[in-house]
Design an enzyme around this catalytic site. Structure first.
Site, PDB file in Angstrom:
ATOM      1  N   TYR A  71      -5.929   1.164  12.788  1.00  0.00           N
ATOM      2  CA  TYR A  71      -4.888   1.170  11.755  1.00  0.00           C
ATOM      3  C   TYR A  71      -5.536   1.508  10.404  1.00  0.00           C
ATOM      4  O   TYR A  71      -6.565   0.924  10.029  1.00  0.00           O
ATOM      5  CB  TYR A  71      -4.196  -0.203  11.706  1.00  0.00           C
ATOM      6  CG  TYR A  71      -3.279  -0.335  10.516  1.00  0.00           C
ATOM      7  CD1 TYR A  71      -2.089   0.392  10.465  1.00  0.00           C
ATOM      8  CD2 TYR A  71      -3.615  -1.130   9.427  1.00  0.00           C
ATOM      9  CE1 TYR A  71      -1.267   0.307   9.356  1.00  0.00           C
ATOM     10  CE2 TYR A  71      -2.794  -1.225   8.319  1.00  0.00           C
ATOM     11  CZ  TYR A  71      -1.622  -0.495   8.285  1.00  0.00           C
ATOM     12  OH  TYR A  71      -0.807  -0.567   7.175  1.00  0.00           O
ATOM     13  N   LYS A  92      -8.115   0.499   1.368  1.00  0.00           N
ATOM     14  CA  LYS A  92      -8.185  -0.910   0.964  1.00  0.00           C
ATOM     15  C   LYS A  92      -9.617  -1.413   0.820  1.00  0.00           C
ATOM     16  O   LYS A  92      -9.884  -2.315   0.037  1.00  0.00           O
ATOM     17  CB  LYS A  92      -7.408  -1.760   1.963  1.00  0.00           C
ATOM     18  CG  LYS A  92      -5.932  -1.382   2.017  1.00  0.00           C
ATOM     19  CD  LYS A  92      -5.306  -1.418   0.634  1.00  0.00           C
ATOM     20  CE  LYS A  92      -3.824  -1.090   0.666  1.00  0.00           C
ATOM     21  NZ  LYS A  92      -3.233  -1.030  -0.671  1.00  0.00           N
ATOM     22  N   HIS A 100      -3.414  -3.007  -7.864  1.00  0.00           N
ATOM     23  CA  HIS A 100      -2.577  -2.559  -6.737  1.00  0.00           C
ATOM     24  C   HIS A 100      -1.273  -2.012  -7.322  1.00  0.00           C
ATOM     25  O   HIS A 100      -0.230  -2.651  -7.235  1.00  0.00           O
ATOM     26  CB  HIS A 100      -2.328  -3.769  -5.824  1.00  0.00           C
ATOM     27  CG  HIS A 100      -1.804  -3.424  -4.467  1.00  0.00           C
ATOM     28  ND1 HIS A 100      -1.137  -4.326  -3.676  1.00  0.00           N
ATOM     29  CD2 HIS A 100      -1.858  -2.288  -3.741  1.00  0.00           C
ATOM     30  CE1 HIS A 100      -0.801  -3.748  -2.533  1.00  0.00           C
ATOM     31  NE2 HIS A 100      -1.224  -2.514  -2.559  1.00  0.00           N
ATOM     32  N   CYS A 122       7.252  -4.115  -0.922  1.00  0.00           N
ATOM     33  CA  CYS A 122       8.168  -4.772  -1.863  1.00  0.00           C
ATOM     34  C   CYS A 122       8.808  -3.775  -2.828  1.00  0.00           C
ATOM     35  O   CYS A 122       9.289  -4.162  -3.902  1.00  0.00           O
ATOM     36  CB  CYS A 122       7.435  -5.840  -2.665  1.00  0.00           C
ATOM     37  SG  CYS A 122       7.106  -7.312  -1.711  1.00  0.00           S
TER      38      CYS A 122
HETATM   39  C1  OXD Z   1      -0.814  -0.458   1.870  1.00  0.00           C
HETATM   40  C2  OXD Z   1      -0.786  -1.928   1.837  1.00  0.00           C
HETATM   41  O1  OXD Z   1      -0.834   0.127   2.960  1.00  0.00           O
HETATM   42  O2  OXD Z   1      -0.854  -2.472   0.724  1.00  0.00           O
HETATM   43  O3  OXD Z   1      -0.839   0.151   0.804  1.00  0.00           O
HETATM   44  O4  OXD Z   1      -0.715  -2.562   2.900  1.00  0.00           O
HETATM   45 MN    MN Z   2      -1.048  -1.095  -0.925  1.00  0.00          MN
END
Ligand code: OXD
Ligand code: MN
Length: 634
Positions: free
Chosen positions: A228, A237, A256, A281
């Site tokens: 993933y 991330k 973020h 969100c």
């Molecule tokens: C993304 C997350 O995929 O924050 O951006 O999970």
């Molecule tokens: Mn994200």
């Protein structure tokens, strides 16, 4: 030029790399990069190693091999492919993710996935020993933020997954030339990933050995036995956690956040906002609002450049949640996803018998059978626990280049970033925050709005959905040094900034007593335009105990103007009443969270939370449970 031939890794790299790959690696004259590749080739033992440069030929090589090895499959529309992650590998895996830090820091970082560094490195290195046997490793260089400016950070990814490299090709700027210009001493981020042993569907088998370990001292991330993208793509991330750590050391910020510009066409005005929202969100859909322009949808770096608050979009593409992308709610993305000829990776959707992708909330009836994240799928299929398997996963995604979007802002590639005029924090709560409220000043915005942000857990992370959880700055999953210090750095960031952007708190998830959402999905356009006009000093506002909210007549006019909709006073009163008890409860939950998880949180912030709760308690005598919009004054 370093004498690479004398380097201890030269023999193994010459043995595993073609002469051309070896030439590309050594031409960069970067000993640290050479040592990085050598060290992990020696450990992971791939059969061969392919070094990419910035050429289209290498980009083609990645795509071709992702298809050849079955990591992606062609869909009906030209350029479109589908990728599947394993059934238990459908979201970020906090249980397997650790920040490797020194023992002394652990008590300060309890909520931040800590693990003692030496122990973590030994554990993951053992898992990595020989993990790439029988496979080719690819080394791909990229650049976070546009090359040539103060924001840029070089990144080196080594992986045995062509899907990971193909995703990076779509999501990030190519970085070989950036490395060529880079001085040997300059810091860069390093990522090693292996999908590990694969089953007949091409998915990672050894999920018990899934690890995502960030070495925050050496700026390297080691990721094993997963696919993933939130777990495997180093630049997303993982790099975010490294950048947060680095920014804390150097005095800038990594957030973020989306970066977008709100357009006031009548006035010929374009105003840049950054916005932090926990996963799922409304971040991407705000950045993609029809009529506005997008610069980035997920990660922003902030720097003070000559007294100006500037932001750069780190990425060059979107790894977006596809659920609910339909012609009504996300028309621009929907259209892009339907356009042949664009290079798009769909993941964990249903592939129908017509070889087209189908996803939840698409607005089109899906076929009754096909292929999905569980393998061959038919309506009614159940998993081992007897649960019905939906036709597509709710964290199914699309991966595409930003440049494909009609609404891309021309500044998205500016190496010096863009000037930020407003900052937005958006959580997910059904009963507390108003749809939009402006904070009186930066510091109170950070302490009372950003620090108290909460969200219900969603399918973007593995685990139970719908649980209300603290989400300071929408960044809890990625903060990589003690939270108290991180809050202080956010507050201090604006010292020396000439024009400090106001902070707006938004909430798209208020519900009525029957659980129905009180606002429509497109209403966020009005909230963003209200913020834009506040920044340009065009609108008055009502005071609340925590900031400023819109005046009814302004919203009524804006709903008519922008959405061609009526907006009733009754709905306004319901949306914007100040919910005293709910706010007291929210702040109290935050205080408990910081007591538990942030021993370094300065007393001053507790004093602010305490005095705010006391003030709100005091207001109950005057107003009861709610303060009607306009009724409050300081
Ligand atoms: C993304 C997350 O995929 O924050 O951006 O999970
Ligand atoms: Mn994200």
């Amino acid at each position: 030029m370093p004498d690479f031939d004398k380097n201890r890794y030269a023999p193994i790299l010459k043995e595993k790399m073609s002469a051309e790959s070896y030439r590309k690696l050594t031409a960069l004259e970067n000993l640290k990069l050479f040592d990085f590749v050598g060290e992990y080739v020696e450990l992971c033992k791939p059969d061969s190693v392919y070094m990419c440069d910035d050429s289209d030929t290498d980009a083609e090589y990645l795509k071709r091999n992702a298809l050849k090895l079955g990591e992606e499959k062609k869909l009906a529309k030209e350029g479109h492919t589908v990728h599947y992650d394993g059934y238990e590998d459908q979201g970020r895996a906090p249980g397997a993710t650790k920040n490797l830090i020194s023992k002394e820091l652990i008590p300060l970082m309890e909520a931040l996935l800590p693990k003692e560094r030496e122990e973590g490195l030994a554990e993951v290195r053992q898992i990595m020993d020989g993990i790439m046997k029988g496979k080719e490793a690819i080394v791909k260089l990229s650049c976070e933020a546009p090359s040539g400016g103060p924001f840029a950070i070089g990144c080196a990814q080594m992986t045995d997954s062509f899907y990971v490299c193909h995703s990076e090709e779509l999501l990030y700027r190519r970085g070989y030339e950036h490395f060529r210009r880079m001085k040997d001493k300059e810091r860069f981020f390093r990522f090693v990933h292996s999908a590990g042993r694969l089953d007949e569907r091409g998915n990672s088998i050894d999920l018990d050995k899934r690890r995502i370990y960030q070495d925050l001292e050496d700026f390297i991330v080691l990721s094993t036995n997963n696919q993933y993208a939130g777990n495997s793509v180093g630049l997303k991330k993982h790099a975010m956690r490294l950048a947060i750590k680095l920014s804390g050391m150097e005095g800038w910020l990594c957030e973020h956040m989306f970066v977008m510009s709100v357009q006031d066409e009548k006035k010929g005005r374009s105003t840049i906002f950054c916005g932090a929202f926990p996963s799922a969100c409304g971040k991407t859909s705000t950045a993609m609002l029809p009529g506005e322009k997008i610069i980035g949808d997920d990660i922003a770096y902030f720097r003070n450049i000559d007294g100006e608050f500037r932001a750069a979009n780190v990425e060059n593409g979107i790894f977006g949640i596809i659920k609910d992308v339909n012609p009504d709610d996300d028309p621009l993305i929907f259209k892009t996803l339907q356009t042949p000829g664009k290079e798009i990776i769909f993941s964990n959707v249903l592939t129908g018998p017509d070889n087209n992708p189908y996803w939840l909330g698409m607005g089109i009836d899906p076929p009754k059978k096909g292929r999905n994240f569980s393998g061959e799928w038919h309506e009614g299929k159940k998993d081992a626990d007897g649960n019905q398997i939906p036709f597509a996963h709710s964290n199914a995604r699309y991966t595409l280049r930003l440049g494909y979007l009609e609404n891309i802002d021309s500044s998205y590639n500016d190496p010096n970033g863009v000037p930020v005029r407003g900052v937005v924090y958006g959580g997910r709560d059904s009963d507390t925050s108003a749809p939009i409220e402006e904070s009186p000043d930066w510091k109170s915005g950070i302490i009372l709005k950003a620090c108290t942000l909460e969200s219900e857990t969603t399918s973007a992370t593995i685990g139970k959905e719908g649980v209300l959880a603290p989400q300071p700055m929408a960044n809890l999953d990625f903060i990589s040094y003690p939270i108290g210090q991180y809050i202080t750095n956010n507050i201090r960031f604006v010292e020396g900034i000439k024009e400090v952007p106001p902070i707006f708190a938004v909430n798209y998830f208020l519900r009525d007593q029957n659980g129905r959402f009180l606002t429509g999905k497109i209403d966020k356009k009005v909230w963003m335009h209200w913020a834009e006009r506040r920044i340009h000093n065009e609108l008055d506002a009502h005071r609340t105990p925590l900031g400023y909210i819109p005046i009814y007549e302004d919203l009524r006019e804006m709903f008519r103007d922008i959405l061609d909709q009526e907006f009733s006073r009754e709905l306004y009163e319901e949306l914007f009443k100040f919910r005293i008890d709910a706010w007291i409860a929210k702040i109290s939950r935050a205080v408990r969270f910081y007591h538990r998880t942030a021993p370094d949180c300065p007393q001053e912030y507790y004093d602010t939370w305490k005095s705010t709760v006391e003030k709100l308690e005091g207001l109950k005598g005057r107003f009861g449970k709610f303060i009607a919009p306009g009724a409050y004054s300081e």
